[in-house]
Write an enzyme that holds these catalytic residues in place. Sequence first.
Site, PDB file in Angstrom:
ATOM      1  N   ASP A 105       0.850  -1.198   0.000  1.00 39.94           N
ATOM      2  CA  ASP A 105       0.000   0.000   0.000  1.00 39.94           C
ATOM      3  C   ASP A 105       0.893   1.258   0.000  1.00 39.94           C
ATOM      4  O   ASP A 105       1.987   1.242   0.596  1.00 39.94           O
ATOM      5  CB  ASP A 105      -0.842  -0.075   1.299  1.00 39.94           C
ATOM      6  CG  ASP A 105      -2.038   0.851   1.298  1.00 39.94           C
ATOM      7  OD1 ASP A 105      -2.454   1.297   0.224  1.00 39.94           O
ATOM      8  OD2 ASP A 105      -2.574   1.111   2.410  1.00 39.94           O
ATOM      9  N   HIS A 106       0.461   2.341  -0.618  1.00 39.66           N
ATOM     10  CA  HIS A 106       1.076   3.666  -0.500  1.00 39.66           C
ATOM     11  C   HIS A 106       2.601   3.681  -0.482  1.00 39.66           C
ATOM     12  O   HIS A 106       3.207   4.138   0.496  1.00 39.66           O
ATOM     13  CB  HIS A 106       0.625   4.337   0.805  1.00 39.66           C
ATOM     14  CG  HIS A 106      -0.778   4.814   0.743  1.00 39.66           C
ATOM     15  ND1 HIS A 106      -1.175   5.852  -0.053  1.00 39.66           N
ATOM     16  CD2 HIS A 106      -1.881   4.380   1.388  1.00 39.66           C
ATOM     17  CE1 HIS A 106      -2.472   6.043   0.095  1.00 39.66           C
ATOM     18  NE2 HIS A 106      -2.937   5.158   0.953  1.00 39.66           N
TER      19      HIS A 106
ATOM     20  N   HIS B  84      -8.574   9.118   4.997  1.00 38.03           N
ATOM     21  CA  HIS B  84      -7.965   8.057   5.815  1.00 38.03           C
ATOM     22  C   HIS B  84      -8.322   8.278   7.274  1.00 38.03           C
ATOM     23  O   HIS B  84      -8.338   9.422   7.737  1.00 38.03           O
ATOM     24  CB  HIS B  84      -6.433   8.119   5.707  1.00 38.03           C
ATOM     25  CG  HIS B  84      -5.890   7.476   4.475  1.00 38.03           C
ATOM     26  ND1 HIS B  84      -4.892   8.056   3.733  1.00 38.03           N
ATOM     27  CD2 HIS B  84      -6.173   6.300   3.869  1.00 38.03           C
ATOM     28  CE1 HIS B  84      -4.586   7.256   2.724  1.00 38.03           C
ATOM     29  NE2 HIS B  84      -5.353   6.194   2.771  1.00 38.03           N
TER      30      HIS B  84
ATOM     31  N   HIS C 244      -9.819   4.555  -1.012  1.00 41.30           N
ATOM     32  CA  HIS C 244      -9.085   4.471   0.250  1.00 41.30           C
ATOM     33  C   HIS C 244      -9.980   5.074   1.334  1.00 41.30           C
ATOM     34  O   HIS C 244     -10.900   5.828   1.032  1.00 41.30           O
ATOM     35  CB  HIS C 244      -7.785   5.262   0.155  1.00 41.30           C
ATOM     36  CG  HIS C 244      -6.746   4.558  -0.660  1.00 41.30           C
ATOM     37  ND1 HIS C 244      -5.507   4.216  -0.179  1.00 41.30           N
ATOM     38  CD2 HIS C 244      -6.774   4.110  -1.940  1.00 41.30           C
ATOM     39  CE1 HIS C 244      -4.826   3.592  -1.118  1.00 41.30           C
ATOM     40  NE2 HIS C 244      -5.571   3.527  -2.198  1.00 41.30           N
TER      41      HIS C 244
ATOM     42  N   THR D 187      -8.555   1.408   9.601  1.00 40.25           N
ATOM     43  CA  THR D 187      -8.909   1.915  10.936  1.00 40.25           C
ATOM     44  C   THR D 187      -9.884   1.005  11.701  1.00 40.25           C
ATOM     45  O   THR D 187      -9.666   0.723  12.895  1.00 40.25           O
ATOM     46  CB  THR D 187      -9.509   3.334  10.806  1.00 40.25           C
ATOM     47  OG1 THR D 187      -8.528   4.151  10.179  1.00 40.25           O
ATOM     48  CG2 THR D 187      -9.862   3.924  12.156  1.00 40.25           C
TER      49      THR D 187
HETATM   50  P1  13P Z   1      -8.961   3.654   6.707  1.00 38.36           P
HETATM   51  O1  13P Z   1      -7.940   3.578   7.783  1.00 38.36           O
HETATM   52  O2  13P Z   1      -9.707   4.927   6.747  1.00 38.36           O
HETATM   53  O3  13P Z   1      -9.844   2.463   6.669  1.00 38.36           O
HETATM   54  O4  13P Z   1      -8.183   3.703   5.317  1.00 38.36           O
HETATM   55  C1  13P Z   1      -7.382   2.623   4.938  1.00 38.36           C
HETATM   56  C2  13P Z   1      -6.670   2.907   3.678  1.00 38.36           C
HETATM   57  O5  13P Z   1      -7.123   3.651   2.841  1.00 38.36           O
HETATM   58  C3  13P Z   1      -5.386   2.231   3.458  1.00 38.36           C
HETATM   59  O6  13P Z   1      -4.730   2.648   2.319  1.00 38.36           O
END
Ligand code: 13P
Length: 278
Positions: A80-81, A178, A206, A231
């Site tokens: 991710d990212h 996020h 996301h 989250t």
């Molecule tokens: P949340 O923490 O808001 O669920 O987002 C997760 C996310 O986008 C991970 O790339």
Amino acid sequence: MIANTSDILFEASSAGYAVGAFNVYNMEGALAVIEASEDANIPAIIQLHPGSLEKGGDVLINLCLSAAQSASTNVSVHLDHCDDPTSIDRALYLGMNSIMADGSSMRYLDNINFTKNIANQIHNVGGFVEAELGRLSGTEDGLTIPEYQAKLTDPLQAVEFVRDTGIDALAVCIGNVHGKYAREPVLDFERLETINRNLNVPLVIHGGSGLPEWMVNRCIQLGVRKFNVNTEIRTAYLETVQALTTSSSVELTSLISESIRAMRDVIYLKIKQFAYVR
Ligand code: 13P
């Protein structure tokens, strides 16, 4: 069994549903994704944020790949990212081939160049590349992007970006954030509809925690095929650990099984929600 994210999303696109990509930090998280995916009999994506790799490194990658291999359902492992070519090289070397090349903090042309290079590299090994256009605000793993730096995805620029980079999926910014939503989320569905009409790649949202079910459904109807969730899973994990560790006689094995169960329950509901659009 371990699967390619492209194949998972192709199947979802053909059938008109979406798949959950769940951020994990340890063995418990990886096992929770596998259990939920197997119980629902629906594919899932195990997702690793660079923040978790800072702690778990190669061992965490290998653990997640091994968990995906052991699953009876299709499961892929996605980075991710990531804006660091060295980390991407390492992930590819260890056998991951699903990457989010995140140049969203860069200037537009730099983002295109960075993403195009990574996409070429990953396509050479038959992998999958996601990228983001616009900028998502909110907090993830200690990194906070303030609201004033948020930037919604420009639908016209999105066409150019996907064409010039050759990516396989586009993460869109339409008001999603996020972390915890400070107020009721406001998503720009008109923008999403235009982006979807102009593109022929799966779209990614996301900030999948805290979105009401009707918004999730609307996103899926408008081309979203991957939702990232962190989250809500992290909260389930931390609350379980906190509750159990108030007793001094807690067994570590119970802590492990209870935290897997707590995360599995959240993930299972999300997988079902994303797969059955009402
Ligand atoms: P949340 O923490 O808001 O669920 O987002 C997760 C996310 O986008 C991970 O790339």
